[in-house]
Design an enzyme around this catalytic site. Sequence first.
Site, PDB file in Angstrom:
ATOM      1  N   GLU A  98      94.481  -4.788 114.207  1.00 62.34           N
ATOM      2  CA  GLU A  98      94.170  -3.882 115.321  1.00 62.34           C
ATOM      3  C   GLU A  98      93.036  -2.938 114.947  1.00 62.34           C
ATOM      4  OE1 GLU A  98      97.687  -2.036 116.955  1.00 62.34           O
ATOM      5  OE2 GLU A  98      98.489  -3.960 117.615  1.00 62.34           O
ATOM      6  N   LYS A 123      61.467 -29.847 129.747  1.00 63.57           N
ATOM      7  CA  LYS A 123      62.663 -30.575 129.313  1.00 63.57           C
ATOM      8  C   LYS A 123      63.147 -31.405 130.492  1.00 63.57           C
ATOM      9  CE  LYS A 123      65.420 -27.386 127.461  1.00 63.57           C
ATOM     10  NZ  LYS A 123      66.510 -26.834 126.610  1.00 63.57           N
ATOM     11  N   SER A 179      70.856 -22.226 119.165  1.00 66.43           N
ATOM     12  CA  SER A 179      72.223 -22.528 118.795  1.00 66.43           C
ATOM     13  C   SER A 179      72.203 -23.691 117.802  1.00 66.43           C
ATOM     14  CB  SER A 179      73.021 -22.846 120.049  1.00 66.43           C
ATOM     15  OG  SER A 179      74.337 -23.136 119.700  1.00 66.43           O
ATOM     16  N   THR A 180      72.088 -24.932 118.280  1.00 58.10           N
ATOM     17  CA  THR A 180      72.014 -26.064 117.348  1.00 58.10           C
ATOM     18  C   THR A 180      70.593 -26.231 116.815  1.00 58.10           C
ATOM     19  OG1 THR A 180      71.436 -27.636 119.076  1.00 58.10           O
ATOM     20  CG2 THR A 180      73.775 -27.286 118.670  1.00 58.10           C
ATOM     21  N   ASP A 238      60.657 -24.824 127.195  1.00 59.56           N
ATOM     22  CA  ASP A 238      60.948 -25.420 128.495  1.00 59.56           C
ATOM     23  C   ASP A 238      60.204 -24.612 129.554  1.00 59.56           C
ATOM     24  OD1 ASP A 238      62.739 -23.355 129.872  1.00 59.56           O
ATOM     25  OD2 ASP A 238      63.828 -23.672 128.002  1.00 59.56           O
TER      26      ASP A 238
END
Lengths: 293, 293
Positions: free
Chosen positions: B36, B191, B222-223, B166
Amino acid sequence: MRVLSGPSSVKLAENISLELKTPLIKAQFKRFPDGEFYFRLLEDVKNEDILVVQSLPPPQDQHILELIYIVETCRELEARKITVYTPYLAYSRQDRRYLSGEAVSSRILAETLQRAGVSELYTVDIHNLGVLSYYRIPAYNLTAADEIMRYFLSKGVEKPLVVAPDDEEAALKRAEVAAKAVGTDYDWFEKKRDRYTGEIVTAEKTLNVSGRDAVIIDDIISTGGTAANAARILKKQGARRVYVGVTHALLAENALERLREAGIEEVVGTDSIPGPVSNITTAPIIARKLKPI
Amino acid sequence: MRVLSGPSSVKLAENISLELKTPLIKAQFKRFPDGEFYFRLLEDVKNEDILVVQSLPPPQDQHILELIYIVETCRELEARKITVYTPYLAYSRQDRRYLSGEAVSSRILAETLQRAGVSELYTVDIHNLGVLSYYRIPAYNLTAADEIMRYFLSKGVEKPLVVAPDDEEAALKRAEVAAKAVGTDYDWFEKKRDRYTGEIVTAEKTLNVSGRDAVIIDDIISTGGTAANAARILKKQGARRVYVGVTHALLAENALERLREAGIEEVVGTDSIPGPVSNITTAPIIARKLKPI
């Protein structure tokens, strides 16, 4: 009333839906690879009364957010009444501003849940009853003490002395309920703070336990220190077998080992916190409340 | 205005307090052994204007709850205005009900933060600008594209072509800002979803990059797949050196390895998500906004 399971209490929600003889609402939840929560209702909930089942054990914050997402979505989709059953209500200790500037976490959680759209809330053996006064919605505390005693009797425990590990009002009340449920007696220890070391110790009061089974009943076990102390004293006073029944088996590291070393036969907890000893379901407790015979 | 650091952005808050030449508000936060959160203000905030600095990277739910506890406490203790700077605003993708019954997480987070007492909110390079329309309070999106370009120029990158991976509006706008900040030009890839495989591919459009440096500018990695594809095409077209500048370096497993294999010289991100490449602070960006010269 229809039952909707949150991610923390899937099995419990299933048990409740069986008790209430109403099917679970179909829903989907997952975490995206980055950790964000996804929730989708697969049925229409418009004008329905819903029971959301989501306990709040660690990781508490994650389970709280899940509950908010679920309740808000049900409200947006025009559910009529949203009752929440959260047997373990997290953040029940920081219930007021003990030091200036502190976050009153219990109150903030209450506000956050209410604003999300909770209509009514049920919890079990809350650490501090005062926390419920922060809810303007109906908010109730139930107890698992009777279910715990029935569990032990079904396992062959005989006419045990029920023992409260401290003499706080809630602990005594819980022991009384537990004893009454199986027609036995109860007693309690007193916890005192040592004047010199500051350590909390259990006073060695003599109980009527010689040659008998004893069941220590507590709301929560974290390190297990208090229950282990109580068990040692009971064994010294000639108790035959000592058991521990706890509503919320939070179980910090080594707690189970510590309890076994103190000579305890079995520790049992409920599904408010799923874990290695959580063998009692609280489903009948909430079901009885929501569907009186 | 005084600066208050949340647990996720301690270093960033320090940088902002230096930029704004105002000391940090003294506060204490920790986690109890059961997980907590504990928060305490060590100074009076009554009638103060406060800037709470708390980004929301993973574990998002934990950081969101921390923010709620902090904001609510400041409000209870009668702060005058509570501005929140959260460079990475979590849950910015689930911005509407794509499928029936889905939780609209962006809106629920907006509601939850507003109700907690946030008066004004700033974020950086939000994935979806539409999310800010869920805020009834003033809510602004800033960009780190110019800071990222200045970083690369300080490291010896020369007259680079800025590349948007993109052609979405936000990506083009970001590339334009980035190029203008250092007096260079920009271009973009498109894209497309492959009609047969469903896979997203980067179209091999020819850019004016032969013999030049290139900087791919993106909001989030991210990836790393998109940036790696773009880098491969740029190298094939004769780019001298390829860099990637990203605001939110979320970096799923192997992302950095994947980017290095694509021949990228350096990947840099900001302190919106602290991590191995987060070498740019967004402190000047928010400071300029709050304290115009």
